[in-house]
Design an enzyme around this catalytic site. Structure first.
Site, PDB file in Angstrom:
ATOM      1  N   GLU A 137       0.822  -1.210   0.000  1.00  0.00           N
ATOM      2  CA  GLU A 137       0.000   0.000   0.000  1.00  0.00           C
ATOM      3  C   GLU A 137       0.856   1.260   0.000  1.00  0.00           C
ATOM      4  OE1 GLU A 137      -3.022   0.114  -0.597  1.00  0.00           O
ATOM      5  OE2 GLU A 137      -3.965  -1.744   0.013  1.00  0.00           O
ATOM      6  N   ASP A 280      -4.577 -10.188  -7.937  1.00  0.00           N
ATOM      7  CA  ASP A 280      -4.992  -9.458  -9.139  1.00  0.00           C
ATOM      8  C   ASP A 280      -3.895  -8.626  -9.783  1.00  0.00           C
ATOM      9  OD1 ASP A 280      -5.156  -7.989  -6.750  1.00  0.00           O
ATOM     10  OD2 ASP A 280      -6.581  -6.576  -7.578  1.00  0.00           O
ATOM     11  N   GLU A 384     -18.442  -6.495  -2.589  1.00  0.00           N
ATOM     12  CA  GLU A 384     -17.049  -6.932  -2.525  1.00  0.00           C
ATOM     13  C   GLU A 384     -16.889  -8.368  -3.032  1.00  0.00           C
ATOM     14  OE1 GLU A 384     -12.999  -5.765  -1.270  1.00  0.00           O
ATOM     15  OE2 GLU A 384     -14.807  -4.887  -2.151  1.00  0.00           O
ATOM     16  N   GLU A 403     -12.303  -0.265  -9.942  1.00  0.00           N
ATOM     17  CA  GLU A 403     -11.912  -1.256 -10.951  1.00  0.00           C
ATOM     18  C   GLU A 403     -12.836  -1.289 -12.169  1.00  0.00           C
ATOM     19  OE1 GLU A 403      -9.490  -2.021  -7.549  1.00  0.00           O
ATOM     20  OE2 GLU A 403     -11.663  -1.746  -7.699  1.00  0.00           O
ATOM     21  N   THR A 489      -1.253   0.458 -10.875  1.00  0.00           N
ATOM     22  CA  THR A 489      -2.417  -0.223 -10.302  1.00  0.00           C
ATOM     23  C   THR A 489      -3.199   0.687  -9.363  1.00  0.00           C
ATOM     24  OG1 THR A 489      -3.136  -2.340  -9.369  1.00  0.00           O
ATOM     25  CG2 THR A 489      -1.322  -1.213  -8.240  1.00  0.00           C
TER      26      THR A 489
END
Length: 559
Positions: A137, A280, A384, A403, A489
């Site tokens: 993160e 992912d 989710e 996304e 990302t």
């Protein structure tokens, strides 16, 4: 991205009999056009959305990390509960939302506020604090935000963006942060990094030695870029070693990866293989690293992985836009056998159609995206986790994730089909109708009743609003020069440049794999006129019968 290379004679018929002069279906009428006035209205509404989130963060939360939009105050690390990793993995008491949002300010065209924000970051952000954060993160949100803003200030497509006093201050902050993250890499025999780091004291003594695949394998862009900008190969050395060693851990029979691995032993402790949470962005960054840095090794790892994904995870009819059978679906499987492992898919997987666009697998991207758009339209946002066997959400919250709009934007850039402008409008309307709060935009606690939680995550301004804005702003410098950029990302803009492909240290044999090639040749084509059908461009991207099929499966026949 696309060059219009079709003559009128080819507009009339295709090999499979499509005729643009046939009467249009109800879905073609609904999605087939998008007026200029409506596009400009959506652009203005997106700008209002951004400022409602940003201005309230600056008024009520800065210099804290995030905004609480219901109580109109800010939040930072949860010092009373160090085990609260949902908060503490992300929040490091370093003005996270402001740093994450810097390049959005530039893209939206507010140069004066961008310069003000740069001054605030330089004056207030300090990493010398004993806060434990997740390496992944901190890398994608903080280091990515700093590097992107730094490079935009050098970008001729954004003239006058840099303040006159700027002397690579954001690059220095990035360098400082990266040095604090490096101890996570150098204390394991495998080279796989610890999942968390104490920014002041190094690896925390909490005994946690497991990390997700995405957390290990998604650090390439920012770390390698820092090596290129500073001339110091150490950052690239660490992340390349980690990714290579992670790749070697794939199952020898299936070629699949698990989702959680022990960094000391290299043993998989989580053996679900999928396209969602925990894995992912690993695939995404392999492809984008190849586009950015031109290293064939990254492309080969991606293509080998993608072949296994399609072999083991894909269900449904063999082709997206022809034949019979159920709508295609990518499921979670057991890494050792390839058998279906769960009955749910998660919202993070909605970014993968964008990866498929970049790889040139457009039909698959169109079908994959249509599934998630249908889920969105059923609930007004993405739960989710969605259980495809029970036709119901398993995990019901929606934290303003980007996304789906990311994939929508990339599909519109690839096809220019107005269908995706309609999708963007639906997403924009849902966000305004269901998540707008007094002081920002709030997380949906339960998609079944649209109750809210008091949190506006930094990626809402960094990604969700950014992709919406770029979808509707056709003349944005990013869109006018689309071939010259890649998104991280976390949605941060990075320029594609020959200077990032070539490294002076490669000739010194510091790396195992030295082959390079032009970063655009094998992934993002300058013209895809030969691969995009006339239907995809001029009618529905997904044929009427198949779009009706997926809408009906979610009870959306009225659309």
């Amino acid at each position: 991205m696309l060059k219009f290379c079709l003559s009128l004679s080819f507009l009339l018929h295709t090999q499979d009999g499509y005729n643009i002069f046939e009467p249009r279906t109800a879905l073609e009428k609904k999605y087939g056009t998008f007026s200029e006035s409506l596009r400009l209205e959506m652009l203005e509404e997106t700008k209002k959305m951004f400022y409602h989130g940003y201005d309230n963060y600056m008024k009520h939360a800065f210099p804290q990390d995030e905004l609480n939009p219901l109580h109109c105050n800010g939040r930072g690390p949860d010092y009373d509960h160090p085990e609260n990793i949902n908060i503490n993995d992300v929040l490091g008491d370093y003005s996270l939302t402001l740093v994450d949002t810097l390049d959005t300010l530039a893209i939206i065209g507010n140069y004066s506020e961008f310069r003000n924000a740069i001054k605030l970051v330089v004056d207030t952000v300090d990493f010398d604090k004993p806060n434990v954060v997740q390496v992944f993160e901190a890398n994608i949100r903080m280091m990515g935000g700093l590097l992107s803003a730094h490079l935009l200030m050098e970008d001729p497509n954004f003239p006058g963006l840099a303040p006159d006093w700027y002397l690579d201050d954001l690059l220095s902050l990035s360098h400082d942060l990266a040095d604090r993250l490096l101890p996570a890499f150098d204390q394991t025999e495998t080279g796989l990094p610890f999942p968390r780091i104490n920014l002041k004291h190094g690896v925390p003594q909490d005994g946690i030695t497991t990390s997700c695949t995405a957390g290990i394998g998604s650090l390439l862009l920012e770390f390698i870029l820092l090596s290129k900008l500073t001339g110091d190969p150490v950052y690239e050395l660490y992340v390349r070693k980690a990714v290579r060693n992670l790749y070697r851990l794939r199952n020898k029979d299936t070629g699949l990866f698990g989702n959680v691995v022990d960094i000391n032993s290299g043993e998989w402790t989580g053996k679900i293989s999928g396209l969602g949470a925990g894995i992912d962005s690993f695939y995404e960054i392999l492809l984008k690293a190849n586009i950015m840095f031109g290293k064939r090794e990254d492309l080969e790892m991606f293509e080998n992985s993608y072949a296994k994904i399609k072999q083991y995870m894909r269900r449904g009819r063999p082709e997206c836009n022809k034949g019979a059978g159920l709508h295609p679906l990518y499921v979670n499987v057991e890494m050792e056998s390839g058998n279906t492992a769960t009955n749910w898919i998660d919202s993070l997987q909605a970014a993968f159609p964008g990866v498929q666009v970049l790889h040139g697998d457009l039909d698959e991207a169109i079908c994959h995206h249509a599934l998630y758009y249908s889920i969105w339209m059923k609930y007004g946002c993405l739960p989710e986790r969605y259980n495809w066997k029970l036709d119901a959400p398993d995990v019901k919250f929606y934290p303003l994730r980007p996304e789906l709009i990311e994939s929508t934007y990339l599909l519109y850039q690839a096809t220019k089909n107005p269908f995706y402008l309609h999708v963007g409008r639906d997403i924009l309307y849902s966000l305004n109708n269901h998540t707008r709060a007094e002081c920002g935009y709030a997380t949906v606690h339960n998609v079944l009743d649209m109750s809210l939680e008091d949190r506006q995550e930094s990626f809402f301004l960094s990604e969700t609003v950014k992709y919406l804005y770029l979808l509707f702003d056709l003349e944005n410098p990013i869109n006018r020069n689309y071939n010259n950029y890649i998104f991280t990302t976390e949605g941060h803009i990075l320029p594609l440049s020959r200077r990032f492909v070539e490294s002076t240290w490669e000739s010194d044999s510091l790396f195992e794999e030295l082959q390079t090639h032009h970063p655009l040749n094998s992934t993002v084509k300058e013209s895809v006129c030969d691969t995009i059908s006339l239907e995809t461009r001029f009618s529905l991207p997904l044929r009427n019968q198949y779009l009706q099929q997926i809408f009906s499966a979610f009870g959306l026949s009225e659309l």
